[in-house]
Design an enzyme around this catalytic site. Structure first.
Site, PDB file in Angstrom:
ATOM      1  N   CYS A  96       0.830  -1.202   0.000  1.00 33.86           N
ATOM      2  CA  CYS A  96       0.000   0.000   0.000  1.00 33.86           C
ATOM      3  C   CYS A  96       0.874   1.265   0.000  1.00 33.86           C
ATOM      4  CB  CYS A  96      -0.988  -0.032   1.166  1.00 33.86           C
ATOM      5  SG  CYS A  96      -2.356   1.119   0.950  1.00 33.86           S
ATOM      6  N   HIS A 200      -3.686  -5.133   0.449  1.00 36.45           N
ATOM      7  CA  HIS A 200      -3.156  -5.555   1.748  1.00 36.45           C
ATOM      8  C   HIS A 200      -3.194  -7.075   1.889  1.00 36.45           C
ATOM      9  CE1 HIS A 200      -2.439  -1.792   4.027  1.00 36.45           C
ATOM     10  NE2 HIS A 200      -3.319  -1.286   3.179  1.00 36.45           N
ATOM     11  N   GLU A 202      -1.547  -8.946   3.768  1.00 40.23           N
ATOM     12  CA  GLU A 202      -1.437  -9.393   5.161  1.00 40.23           C
ATOM     13  C   GLU A 202      -2.808  -9.508   5.821  1.00 40.23           C
ATOM     14  OE1 GLU A 202      -1.119  -6.350   4.243  1.00 40.23           O
ATOM     15  OE2 GLU A 202      -1.906  -5.022   5.787  1.00 40.23           O
TER      16      GLU A 202
END
Ligand code: MN
Length: 229
Positions: A96, A200, A202
């Site tokens: 990001c 994202h 994660e």
């Protein structure tokens, strides 16, 4: 994300690194560049996390009304970390904001605010659970990202109002959304992993194989392991 006195990082980043077999460390904000360089030298590679906006002066622009909170000292430190890791050919993975800082480091620029600066964009600040893959992206078949995902279209989550605008060599675009917004960039070569993704992974780690594969690939490159086909 920080106001230069108090910092926090979502634990999903370190959880993902651990689950992918790596050892995570969080770095503090330090203003002495020689210490920042020493920190970078002690690491195997660099994961640049999400956060606020990038100072537009770093790519030669004045701030526009749609620009959000900027943290100039964080920008400076991250650019120094990237510089050191780049020189020492250590793997660099930007998520990001990290993707945007990486792009600026290489001489590219950003949309300070997609809604204000780009016509007919998709919703890139999703109002849905963080793990929800809200829009699709198209991956270039000759890219490392394709090698990792083995797919030309995947769905990703989206929490950004900025994005890379021009991308400068050695970086190139490896994925875009259907509105033309750049969703992934990469550079380097067989010996040097450099990638930025605008979503994202994660946050999707537990639910999405592509996200897990990204972290696993990054950690393998950190550890200097052989990459299978
Ligand atoms: Mn997006």
């Amino acid at each position: 994300i920080e106001n230069e006195r108090k910092f926090f990082v979502y634990r999903e980043y370190s959880d993902a690194i651990v689950q992918a077999g790596g050892i995570p460390y969080f770095l503090p904000l330090v203003e002495k560049s020689e210490i920042v360089r020493d920190m970078a030298r002690k690491m195997d590679g660099l994961l640049l996390t999400g956060g606020g906006d990038v100072n537009p002066l770093l790519f030669g622009e004045e701030p526009i009304p749609g620009l959000g909170e900027v943290t100039p000292k964080r920008d400076e430190e991250e650019l120094e970390l990237i510089r050191t890791c780049y020189e020492e050919k250590k793997p660099i993975f930007g998520i990001c904001r990290g993707c945007q800082v990486l792009n600026v480091f290489m001489g590219g620029d950003l949309f300070q605010d997609l809604k204000e600066q780009k016509k007919s964009v998709l919703q890139h600040s999703q109002d849905a659970p963080r793990h929800h893959p809200s829009h699709s992206i198209r991956i270039k078949p000759d890219s490392t990202l394709f090698k990792i995902t083995e797919k030309t279209i995947i769905r990703v989550n989206s929490f950004h109002h900025q994005a890379a605008r021009s991308v400068v060599s050695p970086l190139h675009v490896s994925a875009t959304s259907s509105d033309g917004v750049i969703e992934a960039i990469e550079g380097g070569d067989e010996n040097h992993f450099i990638m930025g993704v605008q979503w994202h992974p994660e946050r999707m780690f537990d639910r999405c194989e592509d996200a897990r594969n990204l972290f696993t690939y990054f950690v393998k490159r950190l550890l200097g392991e052989e990459i299978g086909t």
